[in-house]
Design a protein around this motif. Structure first.
Motif, short mmCIF file in Angstrom:
data_model
loop_
_atom_site.label_atom_id
_atom_site.label_comp_id
_atom_site.label_asym_id
_atom_site.label_seq_id
_atom_site.Cartn_x
_atom_site.Cartn_y
_atom_site.Cartn_z
N SER A 118 60.57 15.20 -58.75
CA SER A 118 60.00 13.86 -58.90
C SER A 118 60.68 12.98 -59.95
O SER A 118 60.94 11.80 -59.67
N ALA B 260 62.67 17.88 -64.47
CA ALA B 260 61.24 18.17 -64.42
C ALA B 260 60.82 19.18 -65.49
O ALA B 260 59.66 19.25 -65.86
N GLY C 31 58.69 14.51 -67.53
CA GLY C 31 58.99 15.94 -67.54
C GLY C 31 57.80 16.77 -67.98
O GLY C 31 56.86 16.25 -68.60
N GLY C 32 57.81 18.05 -67.66
CA GLY C 32 56.79 18.99 -68.12
C GLY C 32 57.40 19.89 -69.19
O GLY C 32 58.61 20.14 -69.18
N ARG D 92 53.10 10.14 -64.41
CA ARG D 92 52.15 11.23 -64.40
C ARG D 92 51.79 11.70 -65.79
O ARG D 92 52.55 11.54 -66.72
N ASN E 292 58.75 26.69 -67.83
CA ASN E 292 58.19 25.35 -67.66
C ASN E 292 56.71 25.47 -67.25
O ASN E 292 56.21 26.59 -67.05
N PRO E 293 56.00 24.36 -67.06
CA PRO E 293 54.54 24.44 -66.81
C PRO E 293 54.10 25.29 -65.61
O PRO E 293 53.07 25.95 -65.68
N CYS E 294 54.83 25.24 -64.53
CA CYS E 294 54.32 26.03 -63.38
C CYS E 294 54.96 27.40 -63.29
O CYS E 294 54.71 28.14 -62.33
N GLU F 42 58.07 28.54 -62.83
CA GLU F 42 59.23 28.91 -62.01
C GLU F 42 60.55 28.79 -62.73
O GLU F 42 61.58 29.22 -62.22
N PRO G 61 56.95 24.57 -57.07
CA PRO G 61 55.72 24.39 -56.27
C PRO G 61 55.84 23.26 -55.24
O PRO G 61 55.15 23.28 -54.23
N THR G 62 56.69 22.27 -55.52
CA THR G 62 56.88 21.09 -54.66
C THR G 62 55.57 20.38 -54.30
O THR G 62 55.38 19.95 -53.16
N GLY G 63 54.70 20.27 -55.30
CA GLY G 63 53.40 19.62 -55.08
C GLY G 63 53.52 18.24 -54.45
O GLY G 63 52.85 17.94 -53.46
N THR G 64 54.35 17.40 -55.02
CA THR G 64 54.50 16.04 -54.48
C THR G 64 55.61 15.96 -53.44
O THR G 64 55.49 15.24 -52.45
N LEU G 65 56.69 16.69 -53.69
CA LEU G 65 57.81 16.62 -52.74
C LEU G 65 57.38 16.99 -51.34
O LEU G 65 57.81 16.39 -50.36
N LEU H 12 47.60 20.14 -62.86
CA LEU H 12 48.63 19.16 -62.60
C LEU H 12 49.87 19.55 -61.84
O LEU H 12 50.89 18.97 -62.08
P1 ADP Z 1 57.37 17.67 -57.68
O1 ADP Z 1 56.95 18.07 -56.29
O2 ADP Z 1 56.60 16.49 -58.19
O3 ADP Z 1 58.84 17.47 -57.83
P2 ADP Z 1 56.56 20.36 -58.55
O4 ADP Z 1 55.14 20.47 -58.10
O5 ADP Z 1 57.60 21.07 -57.74
O6 ADP Z 1 56.96 18.83 -58.72
O7 ADP Z 1 56.63 20.90 -60.03
C1 ADP Z 1 57.89 21.22 -60.60
C2 ADP Z 1 57.84 21.10 -62.09
O8 ADP Z 1 57.69 19.74 -62.45
C3 ADP Z 1 56.68 21.79 -62.77
O9 ADP Z 1 56.85 23.15 -62.97
C4 ADP Z 1 56.67 21.05 -64.08
O10 ADP Z 1 57.71 21.49 -64.94
C5 ADP Z 1 56.94 19.64 -63.64
N1 ADP Z 1 55.68 18.92 -63.37
C6 ADP Z 1 54.88 19.01 -62.30
N2 ADP Z 1 53.79 18.21 -62.40
C7 ADP Z 1 53.92 17.59 -63.58
C8 ADP Z 1 53.15 16.62 -64.29
N3 ADP Z 1 52.02 16.11 -63.83
N4 ADP Z 1 53.62 16.22 -65.48
C9 ADP Z 1 54.74 16.69 -65.98
N5 ADP Z 1 55.52 17.58 -65.37
C10 ADP Z 1 55.12 18.04 -64.20
#
Ligand code: ADP
Length: 583
Positions: A84, A99, A127-128, A173, A281-283, A285, A431-435, A577
């Motif tokens: 993102s 990230a 960034g996280g 974010r 990092n936060p998640c 990986e 995790p690719t939450g938003t991607l 998050l």
């Molecule tokens: P995206 O799909 O938005 O690229 P991911 O869900 O794949 O993000 O998360 C990848 C990494 O991005 C996480 O491990 C963390 O380091 C960072 N990240 C995710 N969400 C947030 C957030 N809300 N704020 C800051 N960093 C984040």
């Protein structure tokens, strides 16, 4: 210099309805009046051009516009997307594209509050951050300069949490943190239970850093040493089983904390000469050295399906995407502006990138292989070993053009007979939450959470999604009846729907239909061929026992995973998050 305008014949991307909302809210650049300055074509062209422009750094005789077009096609085909912050910030004055960050937290007021400030700067840029709090002296230890007593890692974490809360990330974010404490820190019990008190640490994911010595002590039911981080001297003995059981109980109750295996992570540290890895990092990986950052990108496996191929996978196309993606991610390192000079320095020494995948569950649906089957594990290993090997080849080819990463000579690679590489690591599964919303595919290597569901995205917006491959299978079977579709939407799963043929029920499994052990086996299959780590949640039914969680932790250790996160359905949780909600 003004950016090159988008070529007139650039095809506009097809944007799915959910992506339109997500991109419009957080990704399109906006002017001071809040109105967008670009459309989706403008967004992807801005990113493509900013990343392609880096090639000039290497005196490469490449046509920047031609490379930008390749990157544009790569992204707008949704076969690959960068993380993102790259989509949000490439080609903008902020320009922070990574990230993942890890910051050290030293045992002094200066160092603690420096880390708070650095984290705030990183959060502002999207960034996280991950931190190990293991260096902080235990609660109640003496503080030399004042004669008082220290308040310990957990109380300092609350300061990081509050600072995170206050920094709304440049309108994008809110900040996410990982907090890690070694299992042999004297405050380990307080840490394990620290999220019990609602909301105090909501902006943190927490993980306990387990060691092999600890795991052996659990097996043998022995005590182990708690160690004063200031001098490395043992201060007390502690029953390993008691701590392990506490960990398991808290994870059973709330999903927190997770665990990471520090020795396993450090065995894969490509540059031990530059330091030890203490945090991810936060998640979870992306393990990193202090002050390192990493940019990630994900290939959409759903789109490498080829009905003509014997195994359903277009390997040639996959190889092409990998080569282009590695080049893209290596360029991102140079295009990114990091919030601190020391981060720039660390990042440029190792040049880590994290290429991973999304849409794996979709691919399984398309090739008609159930997620919880040996065939799926075989496919996972074939895919990831291929991606790993091709990504390394691409990194080696870049090293020949641009030189190896500067720390290559002090890395583990020369001793292994590995030729020059451009990047100290190449693969990570995010995790690719938003991607995955933007690409319209299943996230990471997770099974689908539900075949049809309402996703809450940002500010209460609700998006209804039905998996397209499931929908197509229903159509083909003549079962797209309103009553059936409504029932799937209600249940999420077809596991117990008699009106759906058995063969379809077997293929279209969802997270909760899958035995926990298959979640873990799948994580291990991908981990085997991933330099960094794999983002994965082991989903458990509400009826799962603590013993089952204990079994999963031991098995994760034995299978060589770098960490585990479990989530028991319906348990109370404050997930940080990393899902679509973070956007
Ligand atoms: P995206 O799909 O938005 O690229 P991911 O869900 O794949 O993000 O998360 C990848 C990494 O991005 C996480 O491990 C963390 O380091 C960072 N990240 C995710 N969400 C947030 C957030 N809300 N704020 C800051 N960093 C984040």
């Amino acid at each position: 210099t003004a950016p090159l305008p988008a070529p007139a014949d650039l095809p506009a991307p097809v944007i799915n309805p959910n992506a339109t909302i997500v991109l419009g809210k957080r990704y399109l650049r906006k002017g001071p009046d809040g109105r967008p300055l670009e459309d989706e074509t403008g967004l992807f062209w801005r990113v493509a051009l900013a990343i392609a422009s880096q090639e000039a750094n290497y005196g490469e005789e490449r046509d920047v516009t031609a490379t930008a077009r390749q990157f544009y096609d790569l992204m707008t085909s949704y076969k690959f997307l960068p993380n993102s912050p790259t989509l949000m910030n490439a080609g903008t004055p902020l320009g922070q594209l990574a990230a993942c960050f890890v910051l050290p937290v030293g045992d002094s007021m200066e160092e603690i509050f420096d880390a708070v400030k650095f984290a705030a700067l990183i959060h502002k840029s999207g960034g996280g951050t991950g931190f190990s709090f293991s260096r902080l002296r235990a609660k109640h230890s003496r503080v030399g300069s004042t004669g008082g007593v220290a308040s310990g890692p957990v109380s300092f974490m609350r300061i990081f949490n509050t600072a995170t809360e206050q920094v709304k990330q440049g309108g994008t974010r809110r900040g996410a943190n990982m907090g890690i404490l070694r299992v042999d820190h004297p405050d380990i019990k307080e840490f394990i239970t620290c999220k019990e008190h609602e909301h105090a640490l909501d902006n943190f994911n927490i993980s306990v850093g387990l060691t092999e010595a600890f795991m052996q002590a659990v097996d043998a039911n022995r005590d182990y040493d708690l160690i004063d981080p200031r001098d490395g001297i043992a201060t007390a003995r502690q029953s390993a089983r008691e701590i392990f059981e506490l960990l398991v109980r808290k994870a059973w109750e709330s999903g927190d904390p997770g665990i990471v295996f520090l020795d396993r992570i450090n065995r894969d540290n490509p540059t031990p000469a530059l330091g030890e890895i203490e945090s991810t990092n936060p998640c979870g990986e992306q393990p990193l050295l202090p002050y390192e950052a990493c940019n990630l990108g994900s290939i959409n496996l759903a789109l490498i399906f080829s009905p003509a191929a014997p195994d359903g996978v277009d390997w040639e196309e996959l190889a092409r995407i990998i080569r282009l993606s590695v080049r893209f991610l290596d360029n991102v390192i140079d295009a990114s502006q990091y919030p601190l000079p020391i981060i720039t320095e660390m990042v440029r020494k190792n040049r880590k990138i994290g290429l991973g995948v999304m849409g794996f569950a979709d691919l399984l649906y398309r090739v008609r292989v159930p997620y919880d089957s040996p065939e799926a594990l075989v496919l996972a290993e074939r895919l990831m070993s291929f991606i790993q090997a091709e990504a390394q080849k691409a990194s080696a080819a870049l090293a020949a053009e641009r030189g190896p990463f500067p720390a290559f000579d002090v890395s583990v690679f020369p001793a292994k007979g590995q030729g020059p590489l451009r990047n100290a690591t190449t693969t990570t599964i995010a995790p690719t939450g938003t991607l995955s919303i933007i690409a319209g595919c299943s996230s990471g290597v997770e099974p689908l959470f539900a075949l049809s569901f309402a996703r809450h995205v940002m500010d209460g917006e609700k998006l209804v999604e039905t998996n397209p491959y499931f929908r197509a299978a229903l159509d083909a079977a003549g079962l797209s009846r309103p009553d059936i579709i409504a029932e799937v939407a209600r249940k999420g799963s077809v596991a117990h729907m008699e009106e759906i043929p058995e063969a379809l029920r077997r293929i279209f499994v969802t997270a909760m239909d899958i035995e926990p052990v298959w979640h873990l086996r799948m994580q291990a299959a991908f981990q085997k061929y991933t330099d960094n780590a794999v983002s994965k949640t082991v989903n458990l039914p509400n009826t799962a026992t603590k013993e089952e969680i204990a079994g999963i932790y031991r098995m994760a250790f034995e299978l060589g995973c770098k960490g585990v996160t479990v989530y028991r359905d319906g348990c109370k949780t404050a997930q940080v998050l990393c899902t679509g909600e973070a956007g």
